[in-house]
Design a protein around this motif. Sequence first.
Motif, PDB file in Angstrom:
ATOM      1  N   LEU A 195      45.602  36.199  49.252  1.00 21.83           N
ATOM      2  CA  LEU A 195      45.892  35.769  47.882  1.00 21.83           C
ATOM      3  C   LEU A 195      45.143  36.646  46.876  1.00 21.83           C
ATOM      4  O   LEU A 195      45.706  37.059  45.856  1.00 21.83           O
ATOM      5  N   THR A 196      43.905  36.941  47.177  1.00 22.69           N
ATOM      6  CA  THR A 196      43.119  37.798  46.292  1.00 22.69           C
ATOM      7  C   THR A 196      43.702  39.207  46.235  1.00 22.69           C
ATOM      8  O   THR A 196      43.800  39.812  45.159  1.00 22.69           O
ATOM      9  N   ALA A 197      44.121  39.719  47.395  1.00 25.65           N
ATOM     10  CA  ALA A 197      44.711  41.058  47.439  1.00 25.65           C
ATOM     11  C   ALA A 197      46.005  41.130  46.644  1.00 25.65           C
ATOM     12  O   ALA A 197      46.373  42.203  46.146  1.00 25.65           O
ATOM     13  N   ALA A 198      46.687  40.000  46.490  1.00 25.98           N
ATOM     14  CA  ALA A 198      47.931  39.951  45.716  1.00 25.98           C
ATOM     15  C   ALA A 198      47.669  39.839  44.215  1.00 25.98           C
ATOM     16  O   ALA A 198      48.619  39.757  43.429  1.00 25.98           O
ATOM     17  N   GLY A 199      46.400  39.826  43.816  1.00 25.53           N
ATOM     18  CA  GLY A 199      46.073  39.782  42.395  1.00 25.53           C
ATOM     19  C   GLY A 199      45.825  38.401  41.839  1.00 25.53           C
ATOM     20  O   GLY A 199      45.678  38.241  40.619  1.00 25.53           O
ATOM     21  N   LEU A 200      45.764  37.394  42.723  1.00 23.63           N
ATOM     22  CA  LEU A 200      45.506  36.030  42.273  1.00 23.63           C
ATOM     23  C   LEU A 200      43.998  35.786  42.175  1.00 23.63           C
ATOM     24  O   LEU A 200      43.202  36.477  42.808  1.00 23.63           O
ATOM     25  N   ARG A 201      43.618  34.788  41.388  1.00 20.44           N
ATOM     26  CA  ARG A 201      42.204  34.516  41.120  1.00 20.44           C
ATOM     27  C   ARG A 201      41.771  33.182  41.728  1.00 20.44           C
ATOM     28  O   ARG A 201      42.595  32.298  41.959  1.00 20.44           O
ATOM     29  N   GLU A 202      40.486  33.075  41.981  1.00 22.08           N
ATOM     30  CA  GLU A 202      39.868  31.826  42.434  1.00 22.08           C
ATOM     31  C   GLU A 202      40.577  31.254  43.663  1.00 22.08           C
ATOM     32  O   GLU A 202      40.810  30.041  43.768  1.00 22.08           O
ATOM     33  N   ALA A 203      40.918  32.137  44.583  1.00 22.76           N
ATOM     34  CA  ALA A 203      41.605  31.704  45.798  1.00 22.76           C
ATOM     35  C   ALA A 203      40.696  30.832  46.647  1.00 22.76           C
ATOM     36  O   ALA A 203      39.515  31.125  46.832  1.00 22.76           O
TER      37      ALA A 203
END
Length: 280
Positions: A195-203
């Motif tokens: 999720l973090t690698a996809a550019g999402l935050r606070e995973a």
Amino acid sequence: MSQAAPSSSTAFDANERTAWAGRGDAYAASFGRLCARPVGELLDAAGVSAGSRVLDVGTGPGTVAAAAGARGARVTAVDAEPSMLELARRHAPQARALLATLPELPFQDGEFDAVVANFVLNHVGRPLLALAELRRVLRPGGRLALTIWSGSPAPGQTLVPRALQAAGAVRPPHLGPLDPADDFPRTTDGLAGLLTAAGLREADCRTLDFDHATTLDEWWSGPASGVATIGLTLLAQSPEVRAAARGHYERLAAEYRTGDPSTPDALLLPHRALLATALR
């Protein structure tokens, strides 16, 4: 010289389309009941409430879409399989139901307050691209919540695979796993990292352990109808191997019988899933 971008569709995706083609009813009557188990927790994790603009990706028979609609959300539901959409339109008539396939969705950037994907990431050939697309259609500050099956499955969910293995079943070579370059660890850290690698935050990701109540014949009906990879594997075997697999299944299932005299074939199967959330 610059390299061309990788195709968004893979052989894995093509096999998934085959595995689910026309099998909406068979899925809803078997594995669909199982996948409905974490719906409430999924919607809570996504912050779905009255007035939320929600995208339910891979809606299947519409279980999540119907539950979100019951909360007063404005729901859009998509699936790549027409037989699933037929069920979704019946079960969640208030939702806008569309045929669409990850990682290319027909929506504007930032169109939704929340995106939910219940056991969908298991079924895409390029998970990172799929997550990037889900991020794209979320508004800034919007929340994504998704479930996948854990890479350390509970014993109940390995029941049918163990029966096939005991019967000597061989998985057809074209039903191979993800390309290693596209795969990721099916752990809490592995999913949160994706999720973090996809550019999402606070995973964030946690494990869900639960027991699924079913019966001997109901649980077998999904694979026997060719649902999912396990079903295509079963149907690819000779009649003798299929019969042997059923025998081993009945033997192994004895461990999970509830002992309820009113339902002698009742089973209680332990399962383990991952629930992850993140913000755009």
